[in-house]
Design a protein around this motif. Structure first.
Motif, PDB file in Angstrom:
ATOM      1  N   PHE A  75       0.703  -1.188  -0.049  1.00  0.00           N
ATOM      2  CA  PHE A  75      -0.206  -0.120   0.068  1.00  0.00           C
ATOM      3  C   PHE A  75       0.801   1.133   0.092  1.00  0.00           C
ATOM      4  CE2 PHE A  75      -2.897  -2.943   2.617  1.00  0.00           C
ATOM      5  CZ  PHE A  75      -3.571  -3.206   1.616  1.00  0.00           C
ATOM      6  N   GLY A  76       2.068   0.973   0.404  1.00  0.00           N
ATOM      7  CA  GLY A  76       2.969   2.412   0.481  1.00  0.00           C
ATOM      8  C   GLY A  76       2.938   2.757   2.003  1.00  0.00           C
ATOM      9  N   ASP A  77       2.221   2.421   2.679  1.00  0.00           N
ATOM     10  CA  ASP A  77       1.984   2.578   4.125  1.00  0.00           C
ATOM     11  C   ASP A  77       2.536   1.552   5.058  1.00  0.00           C
ATOM     12  OD1 ASP A  77       1.507   3.401   6.988  1.00  0.00           O
ATOM     13  OD2 ASP A  77      -0.415   4.613   6.253  1.00  0.00           O
ATOM     14  N   ARG A  78       3.562   1.461   5.489  1.00  0.00           N
ATOM     15  CA  ARG A  78       4.166  -0.004   6.230  1.00  0.00           C
ATOM     16  C   ARG A  78       3.174  -0.331   7.440  1.00  0.00           C
ATOM     17  NH1 ARG A  78       5.742  -4.395   4.832  1.00  0.00           N
ATOM     18  NH2 ARG A  78       7.203  -5.319   6.593  1.00  0.00           N
ATOM     19  N   LEU A  95      -0.242   0.646   7.821  1.00  0.00           N
ATOM     20  CA  LEU A  95      -1.264  -0.178   7.444  1.00  0.00           C
ATOM     21  C   LEU A  95      -1.079  -1.291   6.395  1.00  0.00           C
ATOM     22  CD1 LEU A  95      -4.312   0.668   6.510  1.00  0.00           C
ATOM     23  CD2 LEU A  95      -3.570   1.721   4.182  1.00  0.00           C
ATOM     24  N   GLU A  96      -0.099  -1.748   6.000  1.00  0.00           N
ATOM     25  CA  GLU A  96       0.109  -3.170   5.477  1.00  0.00           C
ATOM     26  C   GLU A  96       0.101  -4.168   6.817  1.00  0.00           C
ATOM     27  OE1 GLU A  96       3.286  -1.555   1.767  1.00  0.00           O
ATOM     28  OE2 GLU A  96       4.039  -2.416   3.443  1.00  0.00           O
ATOM     29  N   LEU A  97       1.042  -3.656   7.658  1.00  0.00           N
ATOM     30  CA  LEU A  97       1.111  -4.681   9.003  1.00  0.00           C
ATOM     31  C   LEU A  97      -0.319  -4.884   9.451  1.00  0.00           C
ATOM     32  CD1 LEU A  97       4.144  -3.095  10.477  1.00  0.00           C
ATOM     33  CD2 LEU A  97       4.001  -5.350   9.120  1.00  0.00           C
ATOM     34  N   GLU A  98      -1.209  -3.891   9.532  1.00  0.00           N
ATOM     35  CA  GLU A  98      -2.553  -4.194  10.108  1.00  0.00           C
ATOM     36  C   GLU A  98      -3.313  -5.129   9.140  1.00  0.00           C
ATOM     37  OE1 GLU A  98      -3.819  -0.200  10.716  1.00  0.00           O
ATOM     38  OE2 GLU A  98      -2.601  -0.077  12.445  1.00  0.00           O
ATOM     39  N   PHE A  99      -3.196  -4.962   7.881  1.00  0.00           N
ATOM     40  CA  PHE A  99      -3.802  -5.557   6.888  1.00  0.00           C
ATOM     41  C   PHE A  99      -3.633  -7.170   6.869  1.00  0.00           C
ATOM     42  CE2 PHE A  99      -4.168  -7.328   2.592  1.00  0.00           C
ATOM     43  CZ  PHE A  99      -5.669  -7.324   2.390  1.00  0.00           C
ATOM     44  N   MET A 100      -2.054  -7.287   6.852  1.00  0.00           N
ATOM     45  CA  MET A 100      -1.548  -8.775   6.839  1.00  0.00           C
ATOM     46  C   MET A 100      -2.119  -9.349   8.258  1.00  0.00           C
ATOM     47  SD  MET A 100       2.365  -8.643   5.503  1.00  0.00           S
ATOM     48  CE  MET A 100       2.937  -7.296   6.255  1.00  0.00           C
ATOM     49  N   MET A 101      -2.280  -8.790   9.452  1.00  0.00           N
ATOM     50  CA  MET A 101      -2.843  -9.169  10.603  1.00  0.00           C
ATOM     51  C   MET A 101      -4.089  -9.707  10.447  1.00  0.00           C
ATOM     52  SD  MET A 101      -0.878  -6.786  13.196  1.00  0.00           S
ATOM     53  CE  MET A 101      -1.089  -7.558  14.924  1.00  0.00           C
ATOM     54  N   ASP A 102      -5.000  -8.896   9.980  1.00  0.00           N
ATOM     55  CA  ASP A 102      -6.313  -9.101   9.544  1.00  0.00           C
ATOM     56  C   ASP A 102      -6.389 -10.204   8.729  1.00  0.00           C
ATOM     57  OD1 ASP A 102      -7.171  -7.234  11.038  1.00  0.00           O
ATOM     58  OD2 ASP A 102      -7.759  -5.665   9.270  1.00  0.00           O
ATOM     59  N   GLU A 103      -5.651 -10.560   7.655  1.00  0.00           N
ATOM     60  CA  GLU A 103      -5.615 -11.465   6.729  1.00  0.00           C
ATOM     61  C   GLU A 103      -5.419 -12.967   7.486  1.00  0.00           C
ATOM     62  OE1 GLU A 103      -6.608 -11.962   3.223  1.00  0.00           O
ATOM     63  OE2 GLU A 103      -7.410  -9.970   3.730  1.00  0.00           O
ATOM     64  N   LEU A 104      -4.241 -12.759   8.372  1.00  0.00           N
ATOM     65  CA  LEU A 104      -4.115 -13.955   8.944  1.00  0.00           C
ATOM     66  C   LEU A 104      -5.014 -14.522   9.797  1.00  0.00           C
ATOM     67  CD1 LEU A 104      -0.246 -12.940   9.823  1.00  0.00           C
ATOM     68  CD2 LEU A 104      -1.052 -15.018   8.285  1.00  0.00           C
ATOM     69  N   LYS A 105      -5.484 -13.652  10.540  1.00  0.00           N
ATOM     70  CA  LYS A 105      -6.864 -13.903  11.413  1.00  0.00           C
ATOM     71  C   LYS A 105      -7.845 -14.706  10.550  1.00  0.00           C
ATOM     72  CE  LYS A 105      -8.990 -10.429  13.460  1.00  0.00           C
ATOM     73  NZ  LYS A 105      -9.641  -9.676  14.510  1.00  0.00           N
ATOM     74  N   GLU A 106      -8.189 -14.125   9.395  1.00  0.00           N
ATOM     75  CA  GLU A 106      -9.198 -14.696   8.767  1.00  0.00           C
ATOM     76  C   GLU A 106      -8.904 -16.088   8.052  1.00  0.00           C
ATOM     77  OE1 GLU A 106     -12.447 -13.846   7.923  1.00  0.00           O
ATOM     78  OE2 GLU A 106     -12.021 -12.088   9.438  1.00  0.00           O
ATOM     79  N   GLN A 160       3.250  -7.902  15.138  1.00  0.00           N
ATOM     80  CA  GLN A 160       2.855  -7.179  16.086  1.00  0.00           C
ATOM     81  C   GLN A 160       4.142  -6.401  16.762  1.00  0.00           C
ATOM     82  OE1 GLN A 160      -0.113  -6.200  17.500  1.00  0.00           O
ATOM     83  NE2 GLN A 160       1.097  -4.728  18.499  1.00  0.00           N
ATOM     84  N   ASN A 161       5.341  -7.062  16.588  1.00  0.00           N
ATOM     85  CA  ASN A 161       6.571  -6.352  17.082  1.00  0.00           C
ATOM     86  C   ASN A 161       6.876  -5.398  16.045  1.00  0.00           C
ATOM     87  OD1 ASN A 161       7.031  -8.141  19.436  1.00  0.00           O
ATOM     88  ND2 ASN A 161       8.229  -9.651  18.165  1.00  0.00           N
ATOM     89  N   GLU A 162       6.814  -5.581  14.685  1.00  0.00           N
ATOM     90  CA  GLU A 162       7.329  -4.593  13.743  1.00  0.00           C
ATOM     91  C   GLU A 162       6.125  -3.536  13.621  1.00  0.00           C
ATOM     92  OE1 GLU A 162       9.411  -3.299  10.658  1.00  0.00           O
ATOM     93  OE2 GLU A 162       9.851  -5.313  11.631  1.00  0.00           O
ATOM     94  N   LEU A 163       5.071  -3.823  14.281  1.00  0.00           N
ATOM     95  CA  LEU A 163       3.990  -2.649  14.127  1.00  0.00           C
ATOM     96  C   LEU A 163       4.242  -1.822  15.356  1.00  0.00           C
ATOM     97  CD1 LEU A 163       1.456  -1.246  12.862  1.00  0.00           C
ATOM     98  CD2 LEU A 163       0.133  -2.823  14.524  1.00  0.00           C
TER      99      LEU A 163
END
Length: 65
Positions: A20-23, A25-36, A56-59
């Motif tokens: 997305f160009g916003d790190r 936002l990317e991390l939060e999106f990846m966390m959501d995808e993993l949860k799903e 979470q550590n990166e965030l």
């Protein structure tokens, strides 16, 4: 898996390309995808916990800046 990039490559195996160009936002999106994916039983608990921990550590690092 050791880095957020490794998690990103892991998601790529499932057809989930993340840029997305916003790190943060990317991390939060990846966390959501993993949860799903975990709730849909596509990945096991070990992979989910490890991936979420890495992200979470990166965030946390980003939010401290």
């Amino acid at each position: 898996m050791k880095t957020a990039y490794d998690v990103q490559l892991f998601l790529k195996q499932f057809g989930c390309y993340v840029y997305f160009g916003d790190r943060q936002l990317e991390l939060e999106f990846m966390m959501d995808e993993l949860k799903e994916m975990y709730h849909s039983s596509l990945i096991d608990k070990e992979k989910w916990v490890l991936s979420m921990s890495i992200l979470q550590n990166e965030l946390t690092k980003i939010q401290r800046k």
